[in-house]
Design an enzyme around this catalytic site. Structure first.
Site, PDB file in Angstrom:
ATOM      1  N   HIS A 197      77.175  23.649  50.619  1.00  0.00           N
ATOM      2  CA  HIS A 197      75.965  24.248  51.193  1.00  0.00           C
ATOM      3  C   HIS A 197      76.028  25.773  51.091  1.00  0.00           C
ATOM      4  O   HIS A 197      75.003  26.429  50.880  1.00  0.00           O
ATOM      5  CB  HIS A 197      75.816  23.849  52.662  1.00  0.00           C
ATOM      6  CG  HIS A 197      75.205  22.497  52.881  1.00  0.00           C
ATOM      7  ND1 HIS A 197      73.902  22.205  52.545  1.00  0.00           N
ATOM      8  CD2 HIS A 197      75.718  21.363  53.425  1.00  0.00           C
ATOM      9  CE1 HIS A 197      73.632  20.947  52.876  1.00  0.00           C
ATOM     10  NE2 HIS A 197      74.725  20.414  53.402  1.00  0.00           N
ATOM     11  N   ASP A 210      70.516  18.311  51.973  1.00  0.00           N
ATOM     12  CA  ASP A 210      70.408  17.204  52.916  1.00  0.00           C
ATOM     13  C   ASP A 210      68.942  16.785  52.949  1.00  0.00           C
ATOM     14  O   ASP A 210      68.060  17.617  53.203  1.00  0.00           O
ATOM     15  CB  ASP A 210      70.834  17.629  54.322  1.00  0.00           C
ATOM     16  CG  ASP A 210      72.300  17.999  54.404  1.00  0.00           C
ATOM     17  OD1 ASP A 210      73.060  17.624  53.501  1.00  0.00           O
ATOM     18  OD2 ASP A 210      72.675  18.667  55.391  1.00  0.00           O
ATOM     19  N   GLU A 216      77.902  10.535  54.762  1.00  0.00           N
ATOM     20  CA  GLU A 216      76.562  10.963  55.170  1.00  0.00           C
ATOM     21  C   GLU A 216      75.541  10.468  54.147  1.00  0.00           C
ATOM     22  O   GLU A 216      75.550  10.919  52.994  1.00  0.00           O
ATOM     23  CB  GLU A 216      76.481  12.501  55.278  1.00  0.00           C
ATOM     24  CG  GLU A 216      77.420  13.094  56.312  1.00  0.00           C
ATOM     25  CD  GLU A 216      77.414  14.625  56.297  1.00  0.00           C
ATOM     26  OE1 GLU A 216      76.824  15.214  55.367  1.00  0.00           O
ATOM     27  OE2 GLU A 216      77.999  15.226  57.218  1.00  0.00           O
ATOM     28  N   HIS A 226      73.369  13.463  52.476  1.00  0.00           N
ATOM     29  CA  HIS A 226      73.980  14.623  51.814  1.00  0.00           C
ATOM     30  C   HIS A 226      74.229  14.339  50.333  1.00  0.00           C
ATOM     31  O   HIS A 226      74.835  13.323  49.971  1.00  0.00           O
ATOM     32  CB  HIS A 226      75.304  14.984  52.494  1.00  0.00           C
ATOM     33  CG  HIS A 226      75.994  16.158  51.878  1.00  0.00           C
ATOM     34  ND1 HIS A 226      75.980  17.418  52.436  1.00  0.00           N
ATOM     35  CD2 HIS A 226      76.728  16.262  50.737  1.00  0.00           C
ATOM     36  CE1 HIS A 226      76.664  18.246  51.669  1.00  0.00           C
ATOM     37  NE2 HIS A 226      77.128  17.570  50.622  1.00  0.00           N
TER      38      HIS A 226
END
Length: 259
Positions: free
Chosen positions: A167, A174, A239, A242
């Site tokens: 990120h 996301d 996740e 993600h």
């Protein structure tokens, strides 16, 4: 010709001019209503004052200066709901302030456009709803410092700023799926930033057997994963939301961390 006749002629000419002006204004309004836009004549645009539109926030200007792009400039049809520009996140704090636009590396935005095209080809009624993309290292530090967890388990929730995350390079995103017509997110079985096995892609069959998620949740996740894979993204085990455009090694070779 007497004065009364001259006055009448003058009034008629004046009213004719007013009628023509009104007609022009009406045509302009019709254009706006029909097309959604109106092109301002160049000579008029030079005299416009845009000061009332406000200035970019310091953070947004920082992202632009770093060479990142607003995804809506590439994909205007996606939806954006930056969770870290609200208190609707796992630690209940707004860390982006006035930032409402979603930024990422230009190359990543192009990859996301390919993924979006693949999604539309398979499911025209769907689009992306983006929760986060670039996360400056300064913000990563805020998340790390404010996370009320023991230092030994913090990395399970937030990447250590000393190590950085994808990120921070602007190469991770996301997101979820939403209906194009109303921005309503599809049910993926857990909320964004849910920490637990029901959010883990690699635990889906186990969670299905335990009744923690349903076949429909898995089906929705597979649609998202297929689209992102078509764009060159890879997911992670813990996740469902993600996706990475590059490995950390590739990111370090291609880009700089956004401070």
């Amino acid at each position: 010709m007497n004065h009364h006749l001259l006055l009448i002629i003058g009034l008629l000419l004046f009213c004719s001019s007013c009628s023509q002006e009104k007609s022009n204004e009406q045509r302009m309004l019709d254009d706006i209503l029909q097309e959604g836009t109106y092109t301002i004549p160049e000579e008029a645009a030079e005299n416009l004052d845009f000061s009332d539109f406000g200035e970019l926030s310091e953070l947004e200007q920082h992202l632009i200066d770093a060479g990142l792009v607003d995804i809506k400039s590439v994909l205007p049809e996606v939806y954006v709901d930056l969770k870290y520009s609200s208190e609707d996140n796992f630690f209940g704090q707004d860390v982006y302030g006035d930032l409402q636009n979603c930024y990422m590396q230009p190359e990543v935005a192009e990859m996301l456009a390919i993924a979006h095209k693949a999604l539309k080809n398979a499911h025209p009624e769907l689009t992306f709803l983006i929760y986060d993309a670039v996360r400056p290292l300064s913000v990563q530090q805020i998340l790390w410092d404010n996370l009320d967890k023991p230092a030994s388990v913090k990395p399970l929730y937030v990447a250590d700023p000393k190590e950085g995350s994808l990120h921070n390079f602007g190469v991770a995103v996301d997101l979820t799926l939403a209906y194009q017509e109303n921005s309503e997110a599809l049910d993926m079985g857990t909320a964004y930033d849910y920490f637990g096995y029901p959010a883990y892609p690699d635990r889906e069959q186990e969670m299905l057997k335990e009744g923690k998620i349903t076949p429909k949740h898995i089906e929705n996740r597979k649609i998202l994963r297929a689209a992102m894979k078509a764009g060159g993204f890879s997911g992670i085990a813990s996740e469902w939301w993600h996706f990475n455009a590059f490995s950390k090694k590739q990111a370090r070779e291609k880009f700089e961390i956004i401070p």
